[in-house]
Design a protein around this motif. Structure first.
Motif, PDB file in Angstrom:
ATOM      1  N   PRO A 129       6.257  41.695  -7.769  1.00 42.57           N
ATOM      2  CA  PRO A 129       7.880  42.409  -7.908  1.00 42.57           C
ATOM      3  C   PRO A 129       8.640  41.875  -9.043  1.00 42.57           C
ATOM      4  CG  PRO A 129       7.240  41.489  -5.522  1.00 42.57           C
ATOM      5  CD  PRO A 129       6.101  41.032  -6.545  1.00 42.57           C
ATOM      6  N   VAL A 130       9.280  42.826  -9.401  1.00 42.91           N
ATOM      7  CA  VAL A 130      10.467  42.447 -10.234  1.00 42.91           C
ATOM      8  C   VAL A 130      11.600  42.077  -9.626  1.00 42.91           C
ATOM      9  CG1 VAL A 130      11.887  43.269 -12.193  1.00 42.91           C
ATOM     10  CG2 VAL A 130       9.399  43.875 -12.150  1.00 42.91           C
ATOM     11  N   PRO A 131      12.297  41.181  -9.873  1.00 42.59           N
ATOM     12  CA  PRO A 131      13.566  40.650  -9.177  1.00 42.59           C
ATOM     13  C   PRO A 131      14.603  41.667  -9.334  1.00 42.59           C
ATOM     14  CG  PRO A 131      12.540  38.826 -10.001  1.00 42.59           C
ATOM     15  CD  PRO A 131      11.851  39.756 -10.770  1.00 42.59           C
ATOM     16  N   ALA A 132      15.316  41.979  -8.341  1.00 33.66           N
ATOM     17  CA  ALA A 132      16.390  42.952  -8.480  1.00 33.66           C
ATOM     18  C   ALA A 132      17.692  42.822  -9.543  1.00 33.66           C
ATOM     19  CB  ALA A 132      17.165  43.393  -7.082  1.00 33.66           C
ATOM     20  N   ASP A 133      17.862  41.328  -9.667  1.00 35.18           N
ATOM     21  CA  ASP A 133      19.028  41.018 -10.451  1.00 35.18           C
ATOM     22  C   ASP A 133      18.409  40.775 -11.998  1.00 35.18           C
ATOM     23  OD1 ASP A 133      17.275  38.824  -9.927  1.00 35.18           O
ATOM     24  OD2 ASP A 133      19.203  37.409  -9.546  1.00 35.18           O
ATOM     25  N   CYS A 134      17.541  41.005 -12.396  1.00 31.69           N
ATOM     26  CA  CYS A 134      16.977  40.727 -13.630  1.00 31.69           C
ATOM     27  C   CYS A 134      17.424  41.824 -14.716  1.00 31.69           C
ATOM     28  CB  CYS A 134      15.512  40.927 -13.645  1.00 31.69           C
ATOM     29  SG  CYS A 134      14.648  39.164 -13.380  1.00 31.69           S
ATOM     30  N   HIS A 135      17.635  41.456 -15.645  1.00 33.38           N
ATOM     31  CA  HIS A 135      18.447  42.116 -16.793  1.00 33.38           C
ATOM     32  C   HIS A 135      17.657  41.705 -18.008  1.00 33.38           C
ATOM     33  CE1 HIS A 135      21.445  43.824 -14.497  1.00 33.38           C
ATOM     34  NE2 HIS A 135      21.938  42.686 -13.922  1.00 33.38           N
ATOM     35  N   PHE A 136      16.721  42.775 -18.653  1.00 33.44           N
ATOM     36  CA  PHE A 136      15.906  42.296 -19.865  1.00 33.44           C
ATOM     37  C   PHE A 136      16.682  42.746 -21.247  1.00 33.44           C
ATOM     38  CE2 PHE A 136      13.262  43.306 -16.247  1.00 33.44           C
ATOM     39  CZ  PHE A 136      12.780  42.010 -15.934  1.00 33.44           C
TER      40      PHE A 136
END
Length: 376
Positions: free
Chosen positions: A116-123
């Motif tokens: 899963p990709v963490p919801a609070d991630c900004h790339f």
């Protein structure tokens, strides 16, 4: 014949597994396996999860190739790629932005991850790192076994995706002529294998699209074995072809088949897996006429109406022209155009006319094509 195969297959598979187990145990006992490696295969993902595959093998120190390498050196490296020592039943941990997943390697040493990709991630960029670590001890004095993989995550600038075959689409291999393909594969290297003229510039143009941002994702789907992964990735890098996930297949005896997976089923499954991850963008599909890419892409059009933007097919087998015309008509009736080309520049001019790439890029493609032809 099929009944005979179904009766023989379990017997042959048991022999294969027994031999592989004996070879591995003997190799460890005799000290033939001095180091273990994790081979990560580039992956991809959406805002919800990432997907990738890796493989656990004896490290045979293959290394990169050189333009000066001779046929014997190339053959030795290719021999090592295919004569693998797989490490089964080993736990591998993958860590992605604090999320961890553990997978067990299968009988051929493969591990598959969906994290899963963490919801609070900004790339800040489209390629993100995943860290891999072996959790179990295989050999004495093993030490830490780690690797770093990269996965593609889409940005907000996506216009469309590109899915391309490799053999006889990007590079001439003689895939329809077995002996020629064997010689090309085993006696050449990433430097000696030369792409079709203009391919690198055309793929770069598609990657940039109309907005001049290198954000449109490229996926390479091939029926070549995973054993050739490092070879093919090096080939893309050497010839400046945009990077992207490379989706290959396992070959050889499995529980279900004498040769694991058919060309058609493998490529169709991989293309449709990509479609499932990217549901809101159309795709340009690129292949050749030699190995049934048009038939596979026709099935994709049927399975995913409205998702295919265009199909470019490199014409490498004139004996299939009648079949190509029939497939073209079927695709046209489903609302998708298929263009049969012998020249990369023809595909580029068509893409420009459709407004998918820039005029300046077509000029670059023409110049690059001319330079490539002079080199050849």
């Amino acid at each position: 014949m099929k009944r005979r195969q179904s009766l023989l297959l379990p017997f042959l598979y048991r022999i294969k597994r027994a031999y592989s187990s004996f070879k591995l145990k003997s190799g460890i006992k005799l000290g033939l396996i001095k180091s273990i490696m994790i081979i990560p295969f580039k992956g991809f993902g959406s805002e919800k999860e990432i997907y990738f595959v890796a493989r656990i093998l004896r490290d045979r120190k293959i290394g990169t190739s050189d333009a000066k390498d001779g046929r014997w050196r190339n053959f030795r490296k290719m021999y090592k790629r295919f004569m693998t020592w797989e490490i089964p039943n080993i736990r591998v941990k993958a860590t992605f932005f604090g999320n961890e997943a553990i997978a067990l390697s299968d009988e051929e040493g493969y591990v598959e991850f969906r994290i899963p990709v963490p919801a609070d991630c900004h790339f800040s960029n489209q390629w993100q790192e995943v860290h891999l670590e072996l959790l179990d001890k295989v050999i004495p004095k093993q030490g830490e076994v780690k690797a770093m993989n990269r996965v593609f995550l889409p940005s907000e600038h996506l216009e469309y995706g590109i899915i391309s075959d490799i053999d006889d689409t990007i590079v001439p291999t003689g895939a329809t002529r077995l002996w020629q393909m064997i010689k090309t594969t085993f006696l050449g290297n990433a430097h000696s294998r030369i792409p079709f003229p203009g391919v690198s510039a055309f793929y770069k143009a598609l990657e940039k699209g109309r907005d001049d941002i290198e954000s449109n994702p490229l996926f390479y789907v091939s029926s070549s074995p995973w054993n050739l992964y490092d070879f093919l990735m090096e080939f893309l890098e050497v010839h400046h072809i945009p990077k992207g996930p490379l989706m290959l297949r396992d070959i050889g005896l499995s529980r279900e088949q004498l040769i694991a997976g058919s060309h058609f089923d493998h490529k169709l499954a991989q293309v449709e897996k990509i479609f499932e991850y990217y549901t809101d963008i159309p795709f340009i599909l690129i292949g050749d006429s030699g190995q049934h890419d048009p038939e596979i892409y026709l099935q994709v059009i049927k399975d995913y109406p409205g998702r295919v933007k265009m199909i470019y097919i490199r014409d490498v087998q004139s004996s299939r022209h009648a079949a190509m015309e029939e497939i073209q008509l079927k695709m046209q009736n489903l609302g998708v155009e298929m263009l049969l080309v012998t020249d990369t520049l023809d595909a580029a001019r068509h893409a420009l006319a459709k407004g998918w790439i820039q005029k300046s890029d077509v000029i670059d493609i023409a110049e690059t094509k001319k330079e490539d032809e002079e080199i050849k």
